[in-house]
Every structure is written in structure tokens, then in C-alpha cells.
Design a protein around this motif. Structure first.
Motif, PDB file in Angstrom:
ATOM      1  N   ALA A 179     -28.080  91.514  -4.855  1.00  0.00           N
ATOM      2  CA  ALA A 179     -28.520  92.534  -5.809  1.00  0.00           C
ATOM      3  C   ALA A 179     -29.688  93.321  -5.237  1.00  0.00           C
ATOM      4  O   ALA A 179     -29.775  94.554  -5.416  1.00  0.00           O
ATOM      5  N   ALA A 180     -30.594  92.637  -4.547  1.00  0.00           N
ATOM      6  CA  ALA A 180     -31.738  93.321  -3.948  1.00  0.00           C
ATOM      7  C   ALA A 180     -31.281  94.338  -2.906  1.00  0.00           C
ATOM      8  O   ALA A 180     -31.792  95.466  -2.841  1.00  0.00           O
ATOM      9  N   GLU A 181     -30.313  93.957  -2.085  1.00  0.00           N
ATOM     10  CA  GLU A 181     -29.817  94.898  -1.068  1.00  0.00           C
ATOM     11  C   GLU A 181     -29.131  96.099  -1.721  1.00  0.00           C
ATOM     12  O   GLU A 181     -29.328  97.245  -1.304  1.00  0.00           O
ATOM     13  N   ARG A 182     -28.299  95.816  -2.751  1.00  0.00           N
ATOM     14  CA  ARG A 182     -27.635  96.932  -3.444  1.00  0.00           C
ATOM     15  C   ARG A 182     -28.671  97.827  -4.127  1.00  0.00           C
ATOM     16  O   ARG A 182     -28.544  99.050  -4.125  1.00  0.00           O
ATOM     17  N   LEU A 183     -29.705  97.213  -4.719  1.00  0.00           N
ATOM     18  CA  LEU A 183     -30.750  97.987  -5.395  1.00  0.00           C
ATOM     19  C   LEU A 183     -31.498  98.864  -4.397  1.00  0.00           C
ATOM     20  O   LEU A 183     -31.783 100.035  -4.679  1.00  0.00           O
ATOM     21  N   ALA A 184     -31.791  98.307  -3.238  1.00  0.00           N
ATOM     22  CA  ALA A 184     -32.497  99.086  -2.216  1.00  0.00           C
ATOM     23  C   ALA A 184     -31.667 100.304  -1.798  1.00  0.00           C
ATOM     24  O   ALA A 184     -32.192 101.409  -1.661  1.00  0.00           O
ATOM     25  N   GLY A 185     -30.387 100.090  -1.607  1.00  0.00           N
ATOM     26  CA  GLY A 185     -29.527 101.216  -1.248  1.00  0.00           C
ATOM     27  C   GLY A 185     -29.471 102.245  -2.353  1.00  0.00           C
ATOM     28  O   GLY A 185     -29.476 103.461  -2.096  1.00  0.00           O
ATOM     29  N   LEU A 186     -29.393 101.780  -3.593  1.00  0.00           N
ATOM     30  CA  LEU A 186     -29.341 102.692  -4.734  1.00  0.00           C
ATOM     31  C   LEU A 186     -30.639 103.485  -4.862  1.00  0.00           C
ATOM     32  O   LEU A 186     -30.622 104.708  -5.073  1.00  0.00           O
ATOM     33  N   ALA A 242     -37.565 101.205  -1.939  1.00  0.00           N
ATOM     34  CA  ALA A 242     -36.450 100.584  -1.236  1.00  0.00           C
ATOM     35  C   ALA A 242     -36.941  99.859   0.018  1.00  0.00           C
ATOM     36  O   ALA A 242     -36.535  98.717   0.299  1.00  0.00           O
ATOM     37  N   LEU A 243     -37.859 100.511   0.753  1.00  0.00           N
ATOM     38  CA  LEU A 243     -38.393  99.895   1.959  1.00  0.00           C
ATOM     39  C   LEU A 243     -39.171  98.622   1.631  1.00  0.00           C
ATOM     40  O   LEU A 243     -39.077  97.611   2.343  1.00  0.00           O
ATOM     41  N   THR A 244     -39.935  98.668   0.557  1.00  0.00           N
ATOM     42  CA  THR A 244     -40.709  97.489   0.160  1.00  0.00           C
ATOM     43  C   THR A 244     -39.789  96.307  -0.130  1.00  0.00           C
ATOM     44  O   THR A 244     -40.050  95.166   0.295  1.00  0.00           O
ATOM     45  N   MET A 245     -38.716  96.572  -0.862  1.00  0.00           N
ATOM     46  CA  MET A 245     -37.780  95.497  -1.193  1.00  0.00           C
ATOM     47  C   MET A 245     -37.144  94.921   0.072  1.00  0.00           C
ATOM     48  O   MET A 245     -37.021  93.706   0.239  1.00  0.00           O
ATOM     49  N   LEU A 246     -36.728  95.813   0.984  1.00  0.00           N
ATOM     50  CA  LEU A 246     -36.077  95.354   2.208  1.00  0.00           C
ATOM     51  C   LEU A 246     -37.030  94.564   3.093  1.00  0.00           C
ATOM     52  O   LEU A 246     -36.643  93.573   3.718  1.00  0.00           O
ATOM     53  N   ARG A 247     -38.287  94.997   3.155  1.00  0.00           N
ATOM     54  CA  ARG A 247     -39.269  94.261   3.962  1.00  0.00           C
ATOM     55  C   ARG A 247     -39.419  92.832   3.441  1.00  0.00           C
ATOM     56  O   ARG A 247     -39.517  91.872   4.214  1.00  0.00           O
ATOM     57  N   GLN A 248     -39.439  92.696   2.112  1.00  0.00           N
ATOM     58  CA  GLN A 248     -39.574  91.371   1.520  1.00  0.00           C
ATOM     59  C   GLN A 248     -38.374  90.489   1.876  1.00  0.00           C
ATOM     60  O   GLN A 248     -38.525  89.304   2.186  1.00  0.00           O
ATOM     61  N   LEU A 249     -37.183  91.086   1.848  1.00  0.00           N
ATOM     62  CA  LEU A 249     -35.977  90.336   2.195  1.00  0.00           C
ATOM     63  C   LEU A 249     -35.990  89.915   3.663  1.00  0.00           C
ATOM     64  O   LEU A 249     -35.623  88.789   4.018  1.00  0.00           O
ATOM     65  N   VAL A 250     -36.403  90.854   4.528  1.00  0.00           N
ATOM     66  CA  VAL A 250     -36.460  90.551   5.964  1.00  0.00           C
ATOM     67  C   VAL A 250     -37.462  89.440   6.229  1.00  0.00           C
ATOM     68  O   VAL A 250     -37.214  88.526   7.022  1.00  0.00           O
ATOM     69  N   ASP A 300     -33.572  87.401   5.783  1.00  0.00           N
ATOM     70  CA  ASP A 300     -32.262  87.998   5.472  1.00  0.00           C
ATOM     71  C   ASP A 300     -31.833  88.917   6.619  1.00  0.00           C
ATOM     72  O   ASP A 300     -32.361  90.017   6.780  1.00  0.00           O
ATOM     73  N   ALA A 301     -30.861  88.472   7.430  1.00  0.00           N
ATOM     74  CA  ALA A 301     -30.421  89.248   8.587  1.00  0.00           C
ATOM     75  C   ALA A 301     -29.733  90.544   8.170  1.00  0.00           C
ATOM     76  O   ALA A 301     -29.874  91.581   8.828  1.00  0.00           O
ATOM     77  N   SER A 302     -28.962  90.489   7.091  1.00  0.00           N
ATOM     78  CA  SER A 302     -28.277  91.692   6.625  1.00  0.00           C
ATOM     79  C   SER A 302     -29.283  92.748   6.203  1.00  0.00           C
ATOM     80  O   SER A 302     -29.126  93.939   6.481  1.00  0.00           O
ATOM     81  N   ALA A 303     -30.348  92.320   5.526  1.00  0.00           N
ATOM     82  CA  ALA A 303     -31.385  93.263   5.111  1.00  0.00           C
ATOM     83  C   ALA A 303     -32.112  93.842   6.310  1.00  0.00           C
ATOM     84  O   ALA A 303     -32.577  94.991   6.279  1.00  0.00           O
ATOM     85  N   ALA A 304     -32.249  93.065   7.408  1.00  0.00           N
ATOM     86  CA  ALA A 304     -32.924  93.562   8.613  1.00  0.00           C
ATOM     87  C   ALA A 304     -32.193  94.775   9.173  1.00  0.00           C
ATOM     88  O   ALA A 304     -32.811  95.763   9.591  1.00  0.00           O
TER      89      ALA A 304
END
Length: 657
Positions: A393-400, A410-418, A422-426
Motif C-alpha cells: 500500500a505504501a508503494e502504491r500510495l507513493a506512486g499515486l 512520495a519521496l519521504t514514504m519511499l525513503r522510509q521503505l528503503v 524494501d528492495a522494490s521501493a529502492a
């Protein structure tokens, strides 16, 4: 024996007398250096006057070499001592056989003989006999053509035997591997008879039909082979393998009659159920396929249930499809059913059930729910799910959010995942940073060892005109052992005109076993006009079993119009070369030859040949041929035909533009 005679006596004459009188005529003035060939010796012995032993002695004395073949039972009966008190009808034959050096030929090939025969298996007849020898290789080779004639050209009075044979062949053609039972054969045979033949059938028609179908030819094989169910009991009948292989070709595009399909649905072995269902589906017999899938919905990790649900959904019976899938998806060991149920719920927009399943821990439902929420722009629920630890959901939200212009969030969310691993988020983060020109952060992440960020940084720098820095970044990655960076560096060097360096580096990668680099090197060499060198690079990779290189080689050969090598590779079993050859021939207007190549490939291995064949027929607007492929059970043919005909089933939609 013929090959032996030709090898030992290559310069001698060969005489093959038509009958016993021809042998006697030759014996009156035998020519020197002659081999007399008496195939099926009993035919000569049983004719008027026969072959007296004295006649053969005269031929041998004149230097004639006499060769003959005789079945073992014929040898036994003709050489046996006379019973007291009976006529000695074989007295002359017994004396003649005393003159012979008898060489017994075993009924089956030895291991060494099969190995030698395998070296000649490019001959389709030998290959079939080796793979499908019911009674031995030579017996199948001898009896095979006669079996085909017996089936295809049965006398009019044997139409019932012919019908029973065809019913058994069709059953095997569409997936029935178990012996054809009497119940199936009696139910299906009428489908292969005219109304008049059905009406005039005698009460014992089936018994006569089976006698005809099981009668052996050449003492070796029969069209149908009884399978025992105990002493004096028959479980069913198998078709001769040679006949089956021939029928697959001869009846490839013939439709199995509806009555035969119904007989298979009613009278089939449970082990054949899924095979029959799959064949029915491919042949657009949807009602029969649904019935068969219903019989074994739990088989194959829920495979049958999934196929059944697919067909029901295609028929518009969505609720029944969901009913079929739910209990299988609820079983913990049914991932296939879980995946299809989640997808079908998403297609139907059933968010509530998806949400329930996702909350219960169904990861397939999680993925489909998150995707559906993103497509619907449901930012709030996606955020709630992301906050609850749903990384999808976080990845989909970041894209949205990025798509809505909220890039920083979006960048903040992805940084947290990385940061959480999370390799996919990277990958998503690196792409988003590059898309928005964030050079500084990309450089920081690259310096920290993020290869994805480094690759995106190099691409961004090159796009911004900072080529030297991009090259430096890529070289550092290459030195660290990044194979994808090596290929990216070679591409950038080529665009900058530094082709020699790119070639040197790619050769190093190829020598290290990098198949992707081999393809890139070949493309670069071909682009520089060094086509032969490019072909050499790919051939070397193909020789070590590189399938990717095989596809690239076939594509390059096709691009160069090298029909001969493509044909050679196709004949040697290279399916990728065969596909390219077919495309090249079609482009040259040799459509029939192209279709022949694809059909041969399809018979040999299937695979992508099905798609190529169906696509080519669709491109050419060949409705009749596509219908034939549907009858043959070619994957994708039924769907393509339905698409071409359009919603109304109008063939006008299929005309090529």
C-alpha cells in the motif's frame, strides 16, 4: 539384409523374381555374379510347382547367391518332421531349408541396435518406430503403412471397424491415455457412421468391428490392441502408436464429433479428466470443458477450479465462478485459487471482500486491494493501510502521490521503505529521484553503495550533458563488479563515438560468460557493419547452450535474410530459428511455406510456435485456417478467432486491412 548384400556384393546384379516360375526360368541359364532375392519365401513355395530343392542346388552350384526371408512360424511348420500316417506336403520345402544357413533375427532391437538406429532418427519413420514401438522397431516399420491403409481404406462392409478405430484415435488425440473402453467405443462409434450405416447395423456390429480392428497385419501389429483386466478379460483397447502418430497429422484439423465428446465426458478414466478438459477448452468445446472441470475441481493445486472459474466468468457466470474459487482459496495450500479469486474480485470491484481477505492475511488479496485503491485514487485508505505496515500500500500510495504532484511526500514514504530494507521501493525511489532531477540525493545514495541509484545517476548526468561524470560513475560500478553497469557504460560509450572501447569492454564481459553482453556486442558489431563477426560471437554463445544468444542469432540471421542457415538450424531442432524463418518467409510472400514451418515446429515442441502461428494467421485474415487450428487444439486459436470475429461473430471484422 538388403543393405548387407549391397555392402558385401556391391557390383553384383540383383534379381527379384515375380514368382516361382521366374526363378525356374532364371535357373535354366543363370547369369554370373547375381543375387536372387526371394522376399517372403513362403509365397514362392506355395505357388504351383514351388521351388524344388534340386533347383536351388543348381543355382548355388552356378555361383548364384540366394537370399530369402521367412517368418519363424513358417520355418517351423515347413521343417518339422512328418507325422506318421499323414501326407508329407512340406517334404520338398524341408529339403530346401536344409540347404539354407538360417539367421534368426530377434523380435526386438538390442540396446546397441537401438543406439545405432537413434543416430538415424532424423528419418521420421525411424524416430516414430523407436519412440512408439508396440511390437519392435522393425515390426512397426513393416506394419505401420498397412495399419494406416487398414484404417483409412477399410472395405465398405468394415465401416463399423473403421468407425471404432477412428473413435479410439480421436479419444487419444484429445487427451485420453487410458484404454478406450467398450462403453466409450459403442457410444462414440455412431458419430463416424452415416445414418444409413447406423440403420442397417446388425446386432453384432460391435463384435465384428472389434475383430477387424484387432486383427494383426504382417503378424506384428493391429490397429487396436486389447489391454487385459485379468485372464480372459479385456479392460479396453489402446491404439497402435504408429497409427496414433499418423492420425495426429492426418486428422489434426478434423473436429471431434459432438457425440464422441459426449461419450468421452460420460466414459473416461479419472486420470484423463484434466487432459480432456484442457483439450476441450482449447478446441472451443466450452460446455464439455466446464463439465469435465467440475468432475475434479480439487485437482492440481486448485488448477481445475481456477480453469472452471475462468470459463464460468467468460460465460458471464461470475457469481458461480466466485463460489467455485472461495472454498479452494480458503484452503491454505491453494495459492493458485487465492491468486485468481483476488484478481476476479478486483475485476468485479468487490472491495469489501478483498478488504476482508487482505485483513485476514491473504497477500494476493492485499496486492489486488492496494492496486484497486490506487486506481480509484483512494489516498486515505491507502495511507491507513501503509501506516498499518502494508508496504504494498505504501508503494502504491507513493506512486499515486507522485502522480498527483505531491513528490516530496512520495519521496519521504519511499525513503522510509528503503531504510526498512524494501528492495522494490529502492528501485521506485531511484526512478522517482531521476525523474525529478534529484542529482544530489542520487549521488549520496550511490556513494553509499546503492547500485540502482548510481545507475539512474549516470543516466541523468548523461541526459544533462555531464557525460564525463556519468562515465566516471559507471566505471566505478563496473570496477565493483556490476554487470548491468558494464552494459550501460558500453551503450554510453557507443553514443559518444567511443566504439572501440565499448567493444573491448563487452568482449571482456562475454569472455566472463555474460550472455546479455554477447547480445549487446553482436548488435554493436552489426551496427558497425561487422555482421560476420557479430554472427560469430552469437554462434559461439549458442554452442555453449545460451538460449538468449540463440534468439538473437536467429533474429540477426532473419534481418540479414539468411534463409539457408535459418533452415539448417530449424531442421536441427532450433525452434527460435524456425520461428524467425517462418516470419522471414511470410515477409517474402512465401506464406504456405511459412505456415508449414510453424506447424512442423508446433508438432515437434509447441511453445511459442503456437503464438506465432496464430498471430500469422490472424495477420493474414485466414479465418478458415484459424478454425482448423481451433479444431486441432492449438493454444490461443479460439481466443484469437473470437477476437477477430468481434462481438457479433461477424467474419467481416477479420478481413485484413
Amino acid at each position: 539384409m538388403f543393405e548387407t548384400a549391397r555392402a558385401v556384393l556391391p557390383d553384383w546384379w540383383l534379381l527379384h523374381p515375380a514368382d516361382a516360375s521366374g526363378v525356374r526360368a532364371f535357373a535354366q541359364a543363370p547369369a554370373p555374379r547375381t543375387v536372387a532375392w526371394l522376399d517372403e519365401l513362403q509365397r514362392y513355395l506355395d505357388q504351383s510347382g514351388g521351388l524344388p530343392a534340386g533347383l536351388i542346388r543348381d543355382l548355388l552350384a552356378a555361383g548364384t547367391v540366394v537370399l530369402a526371408t521367412l517368418w519363424p512360424d513358417e520355418v517351423s511348420v515347413r521343417s518339422a518332421p512328418r507325422d506318421a500316417g499323414t501326407d508329407d506336403r512340406y517334404a520338398e520345402d524341408r529339403e530346401l531349408l536344409k540347404l539354407a544357413r538360417i539367421i534368426d533375427v530377434p523380435a526386438v532391437f538390442s540396446r546397441e541396435e537401438r543406439s545405432r538406429a537413434g543416430q538415424l532418427a532424423a528419418d521420421g519413420r525411424i524416430r516414430t518406430a523407436l519412440e512408439y514401438a508396440d511390437s519392435g522397431v522393425t515390426q512397426v516399420l513393416a506394419a505401420g503403412p498397412e495399419l494406416i491403409r487398414r484404417w483409412q481404406h477399410a472395405p465398405a462392409k468394415e465401416c463399423y471397424g473403421q468407425a471404432v478405430i477412428t473413435a479410439a484415435l480421436d479419444a487419444r488425440r484429445v487427451g485420453a491415455q487410458a484404454p478406450a473402453t467398450v462403453d466409450y467405443l459403442t457410444a462414440a462409434a455412431p458419430a463416424y457412421l452415416t445414418p444409413a450405416q447406423q440403420a442397417t447395423a446388425t446386432p453384432d456390429w460391435f463384435e465384428k468391428a472389434i475383430r477387424y480392428a484387432t486383427q494383426t497385419v504382417h503378424g506384428a501389429a493391429s490397429c487396436l490392441i486389447p489391454v487385459p483386466a485379468g485372464m480372459g478379460q479385456i479392460a479396453g483397447y489402446l491404439t497402435a502408436d504408429y497409427l496414433h502418430e499418423s492420425a495426429r497429422t492426418l486428422r489434426r484439423t478434423e473436429a471431434v464429433p459432438g457425440l464422441a465428446w459426449q461419450a468421452l465426458v460420460t466414459h473416461h478414466h479419472p486420470d484423463d479428466c484434466l487432459r480432456l478438459a484442457d483439450n476441450a477448452e482449447r478446441r472451443d468445446q466450452i460446455d464439455h470443458a466446464i463439465t469435465l472441470y467440475r468432475k475434479q475441481p480439487d485437482a492440481g493445486d486448485g488448477f481445475a477450479a481456477v480453469r472452471l472459474a475462468e470459463l464460468l466468468a467468460r460465460q458471464g457466470q461470475v457469481q458461480e465462478a466466485l463460489t467455485v474459487l472461495r472454498p479452494r482459496a480458503d484452503a491454505s495450500n491453494r495459492p493458485t485459487a487465492k491468486r485468481r479469486l483476488a484478481k476476479l474480485l478486483a475485476e468485479q470491484g468487490q472491495v469489501q471482500e478483498l478488504r476482508q481477505r487482505a485483513n485476514a492475511g491473504d497477500l494476493f488479496a492485499v496486492g489486488q486491494l492496494d492496486q484497486l485503491l490506487a486506481e480509484q485514487g483512494q489516498v486515505q485508505e491507502l495511507r491507513q493501510r501503509a501506516d498499518a505496515g502494508d508496504r504494498f500500500a505504501a508503494e502504491r500510495l507513493a506512486g499515486l502521490l507522485a502522480g498527483q504532484g505531491q513528490v516530496q511526500e512520495a519521496l519521504t514514504m519511499l525513503r522510509q521503505l528503503v531504510d526498512a530494507g524494501d528492495a522494490s521501493a529502492a528501485r521506485q525511489l531511484a526512478d522517482l529521484l531521476a525523474r525529478h532531477g534529484q542529482v544530489q540525493e542520487l549521488r549520496q545514495r550511490a556513494d553509499a553503495g546503492d547500485g540502482l541509484a548510481a545507475g539512474r545517476l549516470a543516466r541523468l548526468l548523461a541526459r544533462q550533458g555531464q557525460v564525463d561524470e556519468a562515465l566516471t560513475v559507471l566505471r566505478q560500478l563496473v570496477d565493483a563488479g556490476d554487470e548491468s553497469a558494464a552494459r550501460q557504460l558500453a551503450s554510453l560509450l557507443t553514443r559518444q563515438g567511443q566504439v572501440p572501447e565499448a567493444i573491448i569492454m563487452l568482449r571482456q564481459r562475454v569472455d566472463a560468460g555474460d550472455g546479455l553482453a554477447a547480445g549487446q556486442l553482436a548488435a554493436l558489431l552489426a551496427g558497425q557493419g561487422q555482421v560476420q563477426e557479430a554472427l560469430t560471437v552469437l554462434r559461439q554463445r549458442v554452442d555453449v547452450g545460451d538460449r538468449l544468444a540463440a534468439g538473437l542469432l536467429a533474429a540477426l540471421l532473419a534481418g540479414q535474410g539468411q534463409v539457408q542457415e535459418l533452415r539448417q538450424r530449424a531442421d536441427a531442432g532450433d525452434g527460435l530459428a524456425a520461428e524467425r524463418l517462418a516470419g522471414l518467409l511470410a515477409g517474402q510472400g512465401q506464406v504456405q511455406e511459412a505456415l508449414t514451418v510453424l506447424r512442423q515446429l508446433l508438432d515437434a515442441s509447441g511453445g511459442f510456435a503456437t503464438r506465432r502461428l496464430v498471430d500469422l494467421l490472424a495477420k493474414l485474415g485466414r479465418i478458415d485456417d484459424l478454425e482448423g487450428e481451433v479444431r486441432a487444439g492449438t493454444y490461443g486459436a479460439a481466443a484469437q478467432l473470437a477476437q477477430m470475429r468481434g462481438p457479433a461473430g461477424n467474419a467481416e471484422a477479420a478481413k485484413p486491412t
